[in-house]
Design a protein around this motif. Structure first.
Motif, PDB file in Angstrom:
ATOM      1  N   ALA A  43      -1.518   8.522   1.498  1.00  0.00           N
ATOM      2  CA  ALA A  43      -2.106   8.485   2.839  1.00  0.00           C
ATOM      3  C   ALA A  43      -1.098   8.005   3.880  1.00  0.00           C
ATOM      4  N   GLY A  44      -1.401   8.268   5.133  1.00  0.00           N
ATOM      5  CA  GLY A  44      -0.585   7.787   6.241  1.00  0.00           C
ATOM      6  C   GLY A  44      -0.993   6.389   6.674  1.00  0.00           C
ATOM      7  N   ASP A  45      -0.594   6.024   7.887  1.00  0.00           N
ATOM      8  CA  ASP A  45      -0.877   4.687   8.406  1.00  0.00           C
ATOM      9  C   ASP A  45      -1.550   4.802   9.778  1.00  0.00           C
ATOM     10  N   ASN A  60       2.159   9.797   3.704  1.00  0.00           N
ATOM     11  CA  ASN A  60       3.094   9.167   2.759  1.00  0.00           C
ATOM     12  C   ASN A  60       3.598   7.810   3.239  1.00  0.00           C
ATOM     13  N   ALA A  61       2.697   6.988   3.708  1.00  0.00           N
ATOM     14  CA  ALA A  61       3.090   5.676   4.211  1.00  0.00           C
ATOM     15  C   ALA A  61       3.411   4.714   3.070  1.00  0.00           C
ATOM     16  N   ALA A  62       4.417   3.883   3.304  1.00  0.00           N
ATOM     17  CA  ALA A  62       4.706   2.736   2.439  1.00  0.00           C
ATOM     18  C   ALA A  62       4.562   1.494   3.318  1.00  0.00           C
ATOM     19  N   THR A  86       0.853  -1.184   0.000  1.00  0.00           N
ATOM     20  CA  THR A  86       0.000   0.000   0.000  1.00  0.00           C
ATOM     21  C   THR A  86       0.888   1.232   0.000  1.00  0.00           C
ATOM     22  N   GLY A  87       0.699   2.111  -0.981  1.00  0.00           N
ATOM     23  CA  GLY A  87       1.519   3.302  -1.083  1.00  0.00           C
ATOM     24  C   GLY A  87       1.891   3.567  -2.526  1.00  0.00           C
ATOM     25  N   ASP A  88       2.805   4.492  -2.728  1.00  0.00           N
ATOM     26  CA  ASP A  88       3.276   4.842  -4.060  1.00  0.00           C
ATOM     27  C   ASP A  88       4.367   3.866  -4.483  1.00  0.00           C
TER      28      ASP A  88
END
Length: 224
Positions: free
Chosen positions: A86-88, A103-105, A37-39
């Motif tokens: 989005a964050g986490d 900016n969560a990965a 989930t993330g970019d």
């Protein structure tokens, strides 16, 4: 030599391949359960780490920005990306409360271990060092079956820029800030202004059944 990164960007790399890279050749089984989930620019693999003082030659890299910007030389004190992701709220927001993350990965996957001992070697790096310590608390977690396992050795504190830096738990910190050494003169050929020494996260797995690992990293407060 500098860091060489490869983005998570199908068909080049998939979340399943990242999970298998993390588990390695231990004989543990990784079912087809991996989810990122993330970019896609914020996750992938790297090589050339030994020459940069990271003490890991190759591995998986997760970032709150573009992993390609981890490559040296360190010619800027403010290298940045704004991925607008989005964050986490599940794992990381509670670690920085009352702040929130952006900016969560996040990589989540299941695996079936053959033994109960579980460990991951890792380095945590940030461009927020040293000037934004105690202002922007970038943070990460490895959650094994619901328990966050990367802690500062000998403590129950999670690892972040506020808990390991020049002035706090400095025995675990490596300074690479141009403010300290000068632009293009930092001792390590990576863009990060600071990073931890090689640390080991240890936990207890349950052999021969499905275990869950969740790896997450995010910005706190800002979007860069």
């Amino acid at each position: 030599m500098t860091l060489i990164t490869k983005n998570l960007n199908p068909p080049a790399l998939t979340a399943q391949q990242l999970a298998e890279f993390i588990v390695g050749d231990t004989g543990n089984v990784v079912p087809g359960s991996a989810k990122f989930t993330g970019d896609n620019r914020a996750a992938g693999t790297f090589g050339g780490g030994i020459s940069e003082g990271i003490n890991v030659e190759a591995g998986v890299i997760f970032s709150t920005g573009e992993i390609a910007k981890a490559n040296g030389p360190n010619n800027s004190d403010t290298t940045s990306s704004s991925l607008a992701s989005a964050g986490d709220p599940v794992t990381l927001d509670p670690l920085v409360a009352p702040e929130t993350t952006k900016n969560a990965a996040i990589l989540e996957f299941e695996f079936i271990p053959k033994q109960s001992q579980f460990s991951l070697e890792y380095v945590f790096a940030s461009e927020e060092y040293n000037e934004f310590v105690n202002q922007f608390n970038d943070v990460f977690a490895f959650v094994l079956n619901g328990i966050n396992i990367p802690l500062i050795p000998g403590t129950n504190q999670p690892v972040s820029i506020n808990t390991i830096n020049k002035n706090k738990n400095s025995a675990f910190y490596i300074d690479n800030d141009p403010t300290t050494f000068g632009l293009g003169k930092t001792p390590h050929n990576t863009q990060f202004d600071g990073f931890t020494k090689l640390l080991t996260a240890q936990g207890t797995a349950i052999p021969n059944i499905t275990n869950k690992l969740r790896i997450a990293i995010a910005d706190t407060r800002d979007s860069a």
